[in-house]
Enzyme design. Structure first.
Site, mmCIF file in Angstrom:
data_model
loop_
_atom_site.group_PDB
_atom_site.id
_atom_site.type_symbol
_atom_site.label_atom_id
_atom_site.label_comp_id
_atom_site.label_asym_id
_atom_site.label_seq_id
_atom_site.Cartn_x
_atom_site.Cartn_y
_atom_site.Cartn_z
ATOM 1 N N SER A 148 -31.577 -30.536 -31.361
ATOM 2 C CA SER A 148 -32.171 -29.331 -31.317
ATOM 3 C C SER A 148 -33.764 -29.696 -31.297
ATOM 4 C CB SER A 148 -31.699 -28.475 -32.084
ATOM 5 O OG SER A 148 -32.669 -27.298 -32.203
ATOM 6 N N TYR A 161 -29.453 -24.750 -40.607
ATOM 7 C CA TYR A 161 -29.346 -25.548 -39.116
ATOM 8 C C TYR A 161 -30.519 -26.478 -38.893
ATOM 9 C CZ TYR A 161 -29.335 -25.168 -33.963
ATOM 10 O OH TYR A 161 -28.944 -25.541 -32.677
HETATM 11 P P1 NDP Z 1 -21.919 -21.758 -28.534
HETATM 12 O O1 NDP Z 1 -21.832 -20.788 -29.686
HETATM 13 O O2 NDP Z 1 -22.006 -20.962 -27.049
HETATM 14 O O3 NDP Z 1 -20.586 -22.436 -28.383
HETATM 15 C C1 NDP Z 1 -20.323 -23.339 -29.480
HETATM 16 C C2 NDP Z 1 -19.095 -24.221 -29.365
HETATM 17 O O4 NDP Z 1 -18.705 -24.992 -30.493
HETATM 18 C C3 NDP Z 1 -17.748 -23.404 -28.894
HETATM 19 O O5 NDP Z 1 -17.006 -24.195 -28.006
HETATM 20 C C4 NDP Z 1 -17.142 -23.511 -30.116
HETATM 21 O O6 NDP Z 1 -15.631 -23.202 -30.006
HETATM 22 C C5 NDP Z 1 -17.367 -24.793 -30.805
HETATM 23 N N1 NDP Z 1 -17.192 -24.858 -32.235
HETATM 24 C C6 NDP Z 1 -17.728 -24.280 -33.113
HETATM 25 N N2 NDP Z 1 -17.228 -24.657 -34.447
HETATM 26 C C7 NDP Z 1 -16.149 -25.423 -34.130
HETATM 27 C C8 NDP Z 1 -15.352 -26.325 -34.758
HETATM 28 N N3 NDP Z 1 -15.646 -26.282 -36.283
HETATM 29 N N4 NDP Z 1 -14.596 -27.262 -34.285
HETATM 30 C C9 NDP Z 1 -14.340 -27.327 -33.010
HETATM 31 N N5 NDP Z 1 -15.310 -26.762 -32.121
HETATM 32 C C10 NDP Z 1 -16.174 -25.741 -32.844
HETATM 33 O O7 NDP Z 1 -23.077 -22.623 -28.885
HETATM 34 P P2 NDP Z 1 -24.237 -23.378 -27.746
HETATM 35 O O8 NDP Z 1 -23.526 -23.817 -26.519
HETATM 36 O O9 NDP Z 1 -25.596 -22.453 -27.857
HETATM 37 O O10 NDP Z 1 -24.387 -24.673 -28.676
HETATM 38 C C11 NDP Z 1 -23.892 -25.939 -28.460
HETATM 39 C C12 NDP Z 1 -24.809 -27.068 -29.459
HETATM 40 O O11 NDP Z 1 -25.989 -26.982 -28.793
HETATM 41 C C13 NDP Z 1 -24.693 -26.835 -30.640
HETATM 42 O O12 NDP Z 1 -24.643 -28.001 -31.354
HETATM 43 C C14 NDP Z 1 -26.269 -26.000 -31.018
HETATM 44 O O13 NDP Z 1 -26.758 -26.371 -32.269
HETATM 45 C C15 NDP Z 1 -26.848 -26.698 -29.706
HETATM 46 N N6 NDP Z 1 -28.123 -26.343 -29.310
HETATM 47 C C16 NDP Z 1 -28.369 -24.998 -28.718
HETATM 48 C C17 NDP Z 1 -29.273 -24.372 -28.246
HETATM 49 C C18 NDP Z 1 -29.316 -23.235 -27.590
HETATM 50 O O14 NDP Z 1 -30.548 -22.646 -27.302
HETATM 51 N N7 NDP Z 1 -28.414 -22.611 -27.270
HETATM 52 C C19 NDP Z 1 -30.671 -25.203 -28.530
HETATM 53 C C20 NDP Z 1 -30.393 -26.469 -29.166
HETATM 54 C C21 NDP Z 1 -29.256 -26.977 -29.432
HETATM 55 P P3 NDP Z 1 -14.820 -21.818 -30.153
HETATM 56 O O15 NDP Z 1 -15.031 -21.180 -28.765
HETATM 57 O O16 NDP Z 1 -13.596 -22.347 -30.274
HETATM 58 O O17 NDP Z 1 -15.555 -21.064 -31.266
#
Ligand code: NDP
Length: 257
Positions: A148, A161
């Site tokens: 990130s 985070y």
């Molecule tokens: P979302 O909240 O949209 O999606 C998160 C995903 O992670 C879901 O599929 C969720 O599954 C899954 N998840 C969460 N906990 C677990 C777990 N314990 N085991 C398996 N799966 C899990 O997040 P984003 O798409 O926004 O973010 C994805 C990644 O990108 C993260 O690492 C985030 O830190 C990073 N990121 C995001 C940014 C942004 O602006 N959005 C910017 C920079 C980095 P379920 O649907 O089952 O809950």
């Protein structure tokens, strides 16, 4: 030659946390490029919906789904074993699953600190280690950790985070130090502010939204599609001598003050 450098046709790729958001978009991009994709999440119902969507577009022999909690070492080992036995040799792993938790540090509970670190950082170690145990004997593999801009920058209210994403940088380097000699390339993608479910409340916040636009040289939020090209590059043979890097995809946010 250029086409083979980016050819991932038929390669098995697991994207953690791909039932929605960034992980789903990266999984989609890998599937479009011909990879055999394994989707993952914890919410089985949401995962099944995404899986059905992908199967309709790419076919049941190109897309698989396995729900497991990436913070649970036993579940991770069983999940990776399932991929290897049922789908095929895992060649591309994207450690994407993550959570956010916003609260001032003085009010932050230890349980929440630990939950965020476990979900964002320990998970990448657990899934990466299990994948590498299979990749190393084969002498090849690609691991892409999702970092990130908070890998480099801090901001009030998101301490765990920021710490977890800083940790992703050095986990990427630690994996490289131990596994690059076995033919694995481990790199990280550091997205800037990307419009997803996770950030919808920030997009809706007028003050925050105008801060983002002013703070980003490209003057816009990122889209999940912006991350696909770099992911494809790091997943294929075109990045075979790229080791331990963090590639910032942030519209220039981290290069200006
Ligand atoms: P979302 O909240 O949209 O999606 C998160 C995903 O992670 C879901 O599929 C969720 O599954 C899954 N998840 C969460 N906990 C677990 C777990 N314990 N085991 C398996 N799966 C899990 O997040 P984003 O798409 O926004 O973010 C994805 C990644 O990108 C993260 O690492 C985030 O830190 C990073 N990121 C995001 C940014 C942004 O602006 N959005 C910017 C920079 C980095 P379920 O649907 O089952 O809950």
């Amino acid at each position: 030659m250029a086409s083979t450098l980016f050819d991932i046709d038929g390669r098995v790729a697991l994207v953690t946390g791909s039932s929605r958001g960034i992980g789903r978009a990266i999984a989609d991009g890998l599937a479009e490029a011909g990879a055999i994709v394994v989707l993952n999440g914890v919410n089985a119902e949401r995962l099944a919906e995404t899986h059905a969507d992908f199967v309709a577009r790419f076919g049941a022999d190109r897309v698989f789904a396995r729900a497991f909690d990436v913070t649970d070492a036993d579940a991770v080992a069983a999940g990776i074993a399932w991929v290897e036995e049922t789908v095929g040799p895992l060649r591309i792993l994207v450690n994407n699953a993550g959570v956010q938790h916003r609260v001032p540090m003085l009010d932050l509970d230890v349980a929440d600190w630990e939950r965020v670190l476990k979900t964002n950082l320990t998970s990448a170690f657990l899934v990466g280690r299990e994948a590498a145990r299979h990749m190393i004997p084969r002498g090849e593999g690609k691991i892409i950790n999702i970092a990130s801009v908070q890998t480099d920058l801090a901001r009030p209210t998101i301490a765990p985070y920021t710490v977890s994403k800083g940790g992703i940088r050095n986990l990427t380097r630690a994996m490289t130090a131990e596994w690059a000699e076995h033919g694995l390339q481990i790199n990280a993608i550091a997205p800037g502010y990307i419009h997803t479910e996770m950030t919808q409340n920030l997009v809706d916040d007028e003050k925050f939204n105008s801060w983002i636009l002013g703070r980003t040289p490209a003057h816009r939020w990122g889209t999940i599609e912006d991350l696909v090209g770099p992911a494809l590059w790091l997943a294929g043979d075109g990045s075979k001598f790229v080791n331990g890097q963090v590639v910032f995809i942030d519209g220039g946010m981290t290069v200006v003050v």
